[in-house]
Design a protein around this motif. Structure first.
Motif, short mmCIF file in Angstrom:
data_model
loop_
_atom_site.label_atom_id
_atom_site.label_comp_id
_atom_site.label_asym_id
_atom_site.label_seq_id
_atom_site.Cartn_x
_atom_site.Cartn_y
_atom_site.Cartn_z
N ALA A 75 0.82 -1.22 0.00
CA ALA A 75 0.00 0.00 0.00
C ALA A 75 0.85 1.26 0.00
O ALA A 75 0.50 2.25 -0.65
N CYS A 78 1.83 2.90 -3.35
CA CYS A 78 0.78 3.41 -4.23
C CYS A 78 0.67 4.94 -4.17
O CYS A 78 0.93 5.55 -3.14
N ASP A 84 -4.36 1.73 -8.53
CA ASP A 84 -4.11 0.67 -7.56
C ASP A 84 -4.10 1.17 -6.11
O ASP A 84 -3.83 0.39 -5.19
N PRO A 86 -5.26 1.62 -2.64
CA PRO A 86 -6.29 0.82 -1.95
C PRO A 86 -7.39 1.70 -1.36
O PRO A 86 -7.18 2.86 -1.03
N ASN A 87 -8.57 1.10 -1.24
CA ASN A 87 -9.63 1.81 -0.52
C ASN A 87 -9.63 1.27 0.91
O ASN A 87 -9.04 0.24 1.21
N ASP A 90 -10.79 -2.38 1.71
CA ASP A 90 -9.82 -3.44 1.41
C ASP A 90 -8.66 -3.42 2.40
O ASP A 90 -8.24 -4.46 2.91
N LEU A 91 -8.13 -2.25 2.69
CA LEU A 91 -6.96 -2.15 3.55
C LEU A 91 -7.28 -2.43 5.01
O LEU A 91 -6.43 -2.92 5.75
N VAL A 119 -6.72 5.43 4.82
CA VAL A 119 -5.66 4.68 4.13
C VAL A 119 -4.33 5.40 4.35
O VAL A 119 -3.32 4.78 4.70
#
Length: 177
Positions: A75, A78, A84, A86-87, A90-91, A119
Motif C-alpha cells: 500500500a 501506491c 491501484d 487501496p480503498n 480493502d486495507l 488509508v
C-alpha cells in the motif's frame, strides 16, 4: 522501506508534526498531553484531512497494529492518482484499530474524504513504526566518506583552533601552550 512519492512527502511532514508535538516551549516532554488535545479537537480539525492530513494524523498515533505487513508494504508504494491505490474497505483487513481509536475512525469515515484519509493514516503509521531505511546523515556519509558527526567534529576543532589563535593575537594565553 520503499515508498511512493505521496507517502514519502507526507511521511516527512508527519515526522515534522510529531517532532513539534514532542515538547512544549520550555523543552519539557509534551507528546502525551498534545495527543490528547488533538483527539479532543478532532471535530474542529477534521476539515484538514483533505489538504493537510499530517496535522490530523496524530489523532491515530499508536492506534493501529498491522497483522498483514506485506499488504501494508504494498500500500505504501501506491499513489492516490493511480488505479491501484487501496480503498479503506480493502486495507482495513490488514489493520487492527485500537478500541480507543474507534470513535475517531467513525468520525473520519463520516467525511467525504474519510476513506482516503484512513488509508493515508494507516500507511503513515506503518511507515513510522517500521521504516528502517537509512537516515539522511548516513547517505551523506557514503558520498563524502565521513559522517556528518565527523564533519561537525572537524569543523568544531577548526573553529576552536581559529578561536584559540585569535585569543593569542589579542594577548591571551593560548590553550596550546
Amino acid at each position: 522501506m520503499k515508498k511512493s512519492y505521496y507517502f514519502s512527502e507526507l511521511s516527512s511532514a508527519y515526522d515534522a508534526e510529531l517532532q513539534d508535538l514532542m515538547s512544549d516551549s520550555e523543552g519539557s516532554p509534551a507528546l502525551k498531553v498534545r495527543l490528547m488535545e488533538k483527539r479532543k479537537e478532532l471535530k474542529s480539525i477534521l476539515p484538514m484531512i483533505e489538504f493537510s492530513p499530517e496535522m490530523v494524523l496524530p489523532v491515530f498515533y499508536d492506534g493501529f497494529s498491522f497483522p498483514n505487513a506485506k499488504a501494508m508494504a504494498a500500500a505504501v508504494l501506491c499513489e492516490p492518482d493511480d488505479g491501484d491505490f487501496p480503498n479503506w474497505n480493502d486495507l482495513s483487513s490488514s489493520v487492527d484499530v485500537a478500541s480507543w481509536a474507534t470513535p475517531f475512525l467513525d468520525a473520519v469515515l463520516a467525511e467525504s474524504a474519510g476513506e482516503m484519509f484512513m488509508v493515508t493514516a494507516a500507511c503513515l503509521e506503518f511507515i513510522r513504526k517500521f521504516d528502517t531505511s537509512a537516515p539522511v546523515s548516513e547517505a551523506s556519509e557514503s558520498e563524502s566518506g565521513k559522517s556528518d558527526e565527523e564533519d561537525g567534529d572537524d569543523e568544531g576543532r577548526d573553529l576552536a583552533e581559529a578561536g584559540d589563535d585569535w585569543m593569542a593575537e589579542q594577548g591571551f594565553d593560548s590553550f596550546k601552550s
